[in-house]
Scaffold this motif. Sequence first.
Motif, mmCIF file in Angstrom:
data_model
loop_
_atom_site.group_PDB
_atom_site.id
_atom_site.type_symbol
_atom_site.label_atom_id
_atom_site.label_comp_id
_atom_site.label_asym_id
_atom_site.label_seq_id
_atom_site.Cartn_x
_atom_site.Cartn_y
_atom_site.Cartn_z
ATOM 1 N N ARG A 1 39.933 8.180 34.913
ATOM 2 C CA ARG A 1 40.221 6.807 35.329
ATOM 3 C C ARG A 1 39.654 5.808 34.337
ATOM 4 O O ARG A 1 40.321 4.842 33.955
ATOM 5 C CB ARG A 1 39.625 6.548 36.715
ATOM 6 C CG ARG A 1 40.357 7.232 37.856
ATOM 7 C CD ARG A 1 39.711 6.904 39.194
ATOM 8 N NE ARG A 1 40.365 7.618 40.292
ATOM 9 C CZ ARG A 1 39.979 7.535 41.557
ATOM 10 N NH1 ARG A 1 38.926 6.792 41.887
ATOM 11 N NH2 ARG A 1 40.620 8.213 42.485
ATOM 12 N N SER B 1 46.945 11.759 41.764
ATOM 13 C CA SER B 1 48.241 11.113 42.005
ATOM 14 C C SER B 1 49.285 11.487 40.965
ATOM 15 O O SER B 1 50.480 11.559 41.271
ATOM 16 C CB SER B 1 48.086 9.590 42.024
ATOM 17 O OG SER B 1 47.219 9.179 43.066
ATOM 18 N N VAL B 2 48.843 11.720 39.728
ATOM 19 C CA VAL B 2 49.816 11.940 38.648
ATOM 20 C C VAL B 2 49.952 13.404 38.256
ATOM 21 O O VAL B 2 50.745 13.738 37.377
ATOM 22 C CB VAL B 2 49.440 11.102 37.399
ATOM 23 C CG1 VAL B 2 49.385 9.628 37.743
ATOM 24 C CG2 VAL B 2 48.117 11.579 36.787
ATOM 25 N N SER B 3 49.171 14.283 38.885
ATOM 26 C CA SER B 3 49.234 15.708 38.570
ATOM 27 C C SER B 3 49.430 16.511 39.851
ATOM 28 O O SER B 3 49.214 16.011 40.959
ATOM 29 C CB SER B 3 47.953 16.178 37.871
ATOM 30 O OG SER B 3 47.688 15.410 36.724
ATOM 31 N N ASP B 4 49.837 17.753 39.698
ATOM 32 C CA ASP B 4 49.976 18.676 40.826
ATOM 33 C C ASP B 4 48.669 19.467 40.914
ATOM 34 O O ASP B 4 48.425 20.375 40.114
ATOM 35 C CB ASP B 4 51.165 19.605 40.589
ATOM 36 C CG ASP B 4 51.372 20.596 41.728
ATOM 37 O OD1 ASP B 4 50.731 20.437 42.783
ATOM 38 O OD2 ASP B 4 52.178 21.542 41.539
ATOM 39 N N LYS C 1 48.563 14.667 32.689
ATOM 40 C CA LYS C 1 49.534 13.941 33.514
ATOM 41 C C LYS C 1 50.786 14.784 33.707
ATOM 42 O O LYS C 1 51.378 15.292 32.752
ATOM 43 C CB LYS C 1 49.903 12.614 32.853
ATOM 44 C CG LYS C 1 50.864 11.765 33.675
ATOM 45 C CD LYS C 1 51.145 10.433 32.983
ATOM 46 C CE LYS C 1 52.096 9.580 33.811
ATOM 47 N NZ LYS C 1 52.368 8.270 33.159
ATOM 48 N N GLY C 2 51.161 14.978 34.964
ATOM 49 C CA GLY C 2 52.346 15.748 35.290
ATOM 50 C C GLY C 2 52.160 17.252 35.249
ATOM 51 O O GLY C 2 53.109 18.005 35.489
ATOM 52 N N LEU D 1 43.998 6.985 34.434
ATOM 53 C CA LEU D 1 44.744 7.992 35.185
ATOM 54 C C LEU D 1 44.053 8.342 36.499
ATOM 55 O O LEU D 1 42.847 8.604 36.521
ATOM 56 C CB LEU D 1 44.882 9.279 34.364
ATOM 57 C CG LEU D 1 45.824 9.269 33.166
ATOM 58 C CD1 LEU D 1 45.780 10.635 32.492
ATOM 59 C CD2 LEU D 1 47.238 8.941 33.583
ATOM 60 N N ASP D 2 44.810 8.366 37.561
ATOM 61 C CA ASP D 2 44.336 8.900 38.836
ATOM 62 C C ASP D 2 44.903 10.313 38.938
ATOM 63 O O ASP D 2 46.036 10.506 39.392
ATOM 64 C CB ASP D 2 44.807 8.030 39.996
ATOM 65 C CG ASP D 2 44.355 8.574 41.350
ATOM 66 O OD1 ASP D 2 43.362 9.322 41.374
ATOM 67 O OD2 ASP D 2 45.023 8.276 42.360
ATOM 68 N N LEU D 3 44.147 11.291 38.469
ATOM 69 C CA LEU D 3 44.667 12.651 38.336
ATOM 70 C C LEU D 3 45.274 13.213 39.625
ATOM 71 O O LEU D 3 46.329 13.863 39.565
ATOM 72 C CB LEU D 3 43.575 13.587 37.800
ATOM 73 C CG LEU D 3 43.257 13.441 36.307
ATOM 74 C CD1 LEU D 3 42.106 14.373 35.921
ATOM 75 C CD2 LEU D 3 44.477 13.738 35.448
#
Length: 328
Positions: free
Chosen positions: A151, A160-163, A128-129, A156-158
Amino acid sequence: MISRRETLRLAALGTAVLLDSHPIASAASKVRIGVLKFGTVSWELDTLKHHGFDAANRIDLDVIYFAGEDATNVAMLAGAIDMIVTDWLWVSRQRSDGGDVTLAPYSTSVGAIMVKDASPIRTIADLKGKKIGVAGGALDKSWLLIQALARRDHGLDLPSVSDVVFGAPPLISQKAIQGELDAALNFWHFCARLEADGFRRLIGVGDAQMALGASGPVSALGYVFHDKWANDNPQAARSFLKASAQAKDLLARSDEEWLRLAPVIRAEGRELAKLRDRYREGIPRRPVAEEAVDAGRLYRVLARIGGEKLVGSASEMAPGTFWQEPPQ
């Protein structure tokens, strides 16, 4: 005057000489396979031809090199070659659209999310992040499986929450080594090279497959050909797969063979050893029917997350995606 017995003896001798001069043997079956010039399949085919497993199985193997996977697919569909190596997802989609291509397992080796040995990242939740490099595109099946697991297990929706950045496998590895990425999802052989260069596996795609319903390793890639070709050339199909199995067996037990292949693989030392070990782990050892069942389970996961862009309109893997060798 020559007796009848002597005449028969001389005739038999003449026939023996003729047969010795022109041995009778069944003609080798032609098999044309299209592969990527620097792909891992070329390692197995090099072993196969170097040790004469093609000739021993009475096949005339013509290896044709292509610059890209799309070109091999088009060539086979057009009938210019008999066989390629690709994944079961592509095969299923072709069959769902009315095609007759089918797959014989080649390798269960799959990639992994790689991080540097010293990275604080320990679980998928830690992504995340973070900046993640993904080899291929947004619909890469390994990336979709990792997303599905994130998920389910971590909410986690990778994307959406990661670059997340996408790129060609060599570029993703290079950026990871340079420290421009926190984690990298790459193909298995690039991951093996990273392992030899100070990286560790955060999670393998094979682990994700098992967590998402597979009961054992599933071949990511297979030798793909038309049902019609296999039906018209059953001996060629069987003989090629037998020669392939013999090459795999040699690669599984002979470290010396890997040293011979080192210039082809472009690796040595620890890197070569990692590639050897990961290749050996990926040799299919389960019945094809079991792999097909598990692939069907994974297909449903991929269909849910990848949607129509990935699988088309078919919600289930097409029957016949995995080739079942008919009894002789």
